[in-house]
Design an enzyme around this catalytic site. Structure first.
Site, PDB file in Angstrom:
ATOM      1  N   GLY A  31       0.861  -1.212  -0.176  1.00 25.41           N
ATOM      2  CA  GLY A  31      -0.193  -0.017  -0.115  1.00 25.41           C
ATOM      3  C   GLY A  31       0.754   1.164   0.021  1.00 25.41           C
ATOM      4  CG  ASP A  34       3.466   7.297   7.014  1.00 22.30           C
ATOM      5  OD1 ASP A  34       4.419   6.584   7.628  1.00 22.30           O
ATOM      6  OD2 ASP A  34       3.777   8.566   6.823  1.00 22.30           O
ATOM      7  CB  SER A  38       5.759  -1.758   9.709  1.00 21.25           C
ATOM      8  OG  SER A  38       6.282  -1.609   8.704  1.00 21.25           O
ATOM      9  CG  ASP A 168      -8.141   4.329  15.138  1.00 22.15           C
ATOM     10  OD1 ASP A 168      -7.920   3.859  14.049  1.00 22.15           O
ATOM     11  OD2 ASP A 168      -7.189   4.724  15.887  1.00 22.15           O
ATOM     12  N   GLY A 467      39.150   3.672 -28.487  1.00 25.47           N
ATOM     13  CA  GLY A 467      39.912   4.587 -27.795  1.00 25.47           C
ATOM     14  C   GLY A 467      38.945   6.131 -27.984  1.00 25.47           C
ATOM     15  CG  LEU A 468      38.916   8.914 -25.422  1.00 31.52           C
ATOM     16  CD1 LEU A 468      39.865   9.974 -24.377  1.00 31.52           C
ATOM     17  CD2 LEU A 468      37.630   9.268 -24.757  1.00 31.52           C
ATOM     18  CB  SER A 541      33.420   0.520 -29.166  1.00 31.85           C
ATOM     19  OG  SER A 541      34.630   0.447 -29.106  1.00 31.85           O
TER      20      SER A 541
END
Length: 633
Positions: A31, A34, A38, A168, A467-468, A541
């Site tokens: 859900g 809060d 739990s 409640d 490579g670059l 690459s």
């Protein structure tokens, strides 16, 4: 621990036998944030009297320090164990808890409510048979309520408890409860959730958890625990065809050879005819072996070792199936994918895929669409981001046995794993195989690679220069091809810029397009190597994953990664095409080394430092490498 039974004192053996034979229900709580997930589980543990005295003392102490209920006990602290969860008052990870009643045993998964932890919720739901979806009565049906409900439906959970919590705080209003239940049931019908039971409750106070509450006299339905104890979960897996993925080949000595795994569908008995997939060989079940002795029958959920009447080659990843009710075997599918990776999905990037006990390599196409879980609208997209859900085509590198996920979760579900980091980046649900996977087959040919190598006078090879931009890849590759041509070798130079004029002219420079660019080039290079050529592939690459995938596709003995190692400041100073200047001025986006990453090789076959090595010297090194490898004489 306060849990007690008269049988414990009167006949402990009978009590233990009854406990062992109780049915088991796995369920999740989910859900929005809060909504009290739990707290609900903590209260169930408390009411089931499964909290030890020291745990209760710690709970009282922790409630005073970090609790959210004033002087009262904060039951959520029994479940929220992480420090960050207690500090923030939220659930982050999946928390599993076990409890039992006189009638049934339970394993409950407390799943996170925050959208950023949707992937954790999927983990908890993957083995659940029922979902308890909580709604804060003050807030009604929220976005995350719809998201989790859609995931519950997607993951094959058919039984839902709609827990309208914190009643409640709205004075136990029947009108509020019925309005929320009506709105949720309308949405549930749209996503195929048919078995929904709505219960008004207050997890903190305990209303309608284990006993009917006097605060809701207008509600005549079951309490939560009554429903959990009595809900009939269809034994669909027992009535399904027999399936058992082989996890381990059990060979303790020369006289015994069995196949161990967990049965994920159906029933098996000695004498049953089974088939081994994907090989298709058949045999008969000889024995069903367990630590407690042989069985006359084993059902879904049981882990066993099966021996066969015939000697058949079977290994981990194969699947034993009923010979008269076969699953499909295919390598291409349409699947729903829940993306769990921090980085967006990259279509055509190779991922590892775990399906059953088999690990294969997988590629995903661009998604057909993604689903807006709030409106259920299908929208076009090029990728999937964290927590998004879409429908994609996926291909494996080999045929695998499968059932549609709706028929068998274990046979139709898979996870996607990043090849480099080994992290799980996605979960998938097979919808059906693609027809083309059944109709496309490899055509046998008479002239093979060895014959072409003999004719050419050298072995095929792919030299992958990475490579670059400006590192000197193309210069070295061009010089190398000139030398190889002079030696009488059959070569072809695939250059990044040249390929983008034709084959890859439709691709840009996004990460997804770069992945597809290298995938196509790899396939072309492989075909050229099959033709017997020495292929020189010169491409930036930038990603290790694609380069490693190229090596695997081509084969270790035919692939050589040449890292043309040039510092970016040197490459930028050379800037032969003026691209770095454009990138620095913002005129060129997604430029490698500037605003797009480059991942250098960690262990290349050859590393060439162009600050100290000339193209001619680099060529000599590569020629020597090719001779050492036996590619050329």
């Amino acid at each position: 621990m306060a849990h007690s039974s008269n049988l414990i004192a009167d006949d402990i053996e009978q009590y233990l036998e009854r406990h062992a034979n109780k049915s088991m229900l796995r369920f999740i709580t989910c859900g929005s944030v809060d909504d009290g997930k739990s707290t609900l589980i903590g209260r169930l543990l408390y009411e089931s009297k499964l909290v030890f005295e020291d745990q209760l003392s710690a709970l009282e102490s922790d409630s005073k320090k970090v609790g959210t209920q004033g002087e009262g006990l904060d039951f959520a602290l029994l479940v929220d164990g992480l420090a960050a969860e207690r500090e923030q008052g939220i659930t982050i990870d999946v928390a599993y808890r076990y409890f039992t009643t006189e009638r049934r045993k339970f394993v409950v998964a407390d799943t996170p409510g925050h959208e950023q932890y949707t992937r954790n919720m999927v983990t908890g739901a993957s083995t659940a048979e029922l979902a308890v979806i909580l709604i804060d009565a003050r807030k009604g049906v929220l976005t995350q309520t719809r998201r989790h409900s859609y995931l519950v439906s997607l993951l094959g959970i058919r039984h839902v408890v709609l827990a309208v919590n914190k009643l409640d705080l709205v004075d136990y209003s029947q009108e509020v409860f019925e309005r929320i239940a009506d709105e949720y049931n309308s949405f549930a019908a749209e996503i195929g959730l048919e078995h929904v039971v709505a219960i008004p409750m207050s997890a903190y106070v305990g209303d309608n958890l284990t006993e009917s509450s006097p605060n809701t006299p207008w509600y005549q339905g079951p309490t939560l625990i009554d429903h959990l104890e009595t809900v009939e979960i269809e034994d669909e897996l027992r009535s399904a065809p027999f399936r058992m993925p082989v996890q381990w080949v059990n060979r303790p000595d020369l006289d015994f050879r069995g196949f161990s795994g967990q049965i994920v569908g159906g029933v098996v008995r000695p004498g049953d005819r089974v088939r081994v997939l994907p090989s298709g060989k058949e045999s008969t079940v000889d024995r069903i072996v367990t630590m407690d002795g042989d069985l006359d029958e084993a059902v879904a959920g049981r882990s066993v070792t099966i021996t066969l009447a015939d000697e058949i080659d079977i290994s981990r990843g194969d699947v034993l199936v009923a010979a008269e009710a076969l699953p499909g075997v295919a390598d291409q599918f349409e699947a729903q994918v829940v993306w769990m990776g921090e980085a967006d999905m990259l279509p055509e990037r190779p991922y590892l895929c775990q399906i059953g006990t088999m690990t294969v390599q997988a590629r995903i196409t661009r998604p057909k669409y993604k689903v807006n879980v709030n409106t259920l609208e299908q929208t076009a997209t090029n990728t999937l981001a964290l927590n998004e859900i879409g429908v994609c085509n996926i291909s494996f590198d080999r045929p695998v046995p499968f059932d549609a996920y709706t028929d068998n979760r274990d046979m139709g579900g898979f996870i996607l794993i990043d090849r480099l980091t080994n992290t799980t980046v996605g979960a998938g649900l097979i919808r059906h195989s693609l027809r083309r996977s059944d109709n496309i087959h490899w055509q046998a040919v008479d002239i093979n690679e060895q014959a072409r190598a003999t004719l050419n006078g050298h072995k095929p090879q792919i030299l992958w220069f990475t490579g670059l931009s400006g590192s000197g890849k193309s210069t070295i590759a061009n010089e190398l091809e000139r030398r190889l041509y002079a030696l009488g070798c059959h070569t072809y130079l695939l250059d990044g810029d040249n390929v983008r004029h034709g084959l890859n002219r439709d691709l840009g420079f996004t990460e997804a397009d770069r992945v597809e660019n290298i995938r196509r080039v790899t396939e072309v290079a492989r075909l050229m190597a099959d033709a017997g050529l020495i292929v020189l592939a010169s491409f930036i690459s930038p990603f290790r994953t694609e380069r490693e995938a190229a090596r695997e596709l081509v084969g270790e003995d035919r692939f050589c990664e040449v890292f043309v190692d040039t510092p970016i400041d040197v490459a930028e100073e050379r800037d032969p095409k003026g691209l770095y200047k454009k990138a620095r001025r913002g005129e060129l986006t997604n430029f490698t080394g500037i605003d797009s990453p480059y991942e250098p090789p960690t262990s290349p076959d050859l590393r060439i430092d162009t600050t100290t090595t000339s193209p001619e010297q680099a060529t000599e090194r590569i020629i020597e490498f090719l001779r050492d490898r036996g590619v050329i004489d």
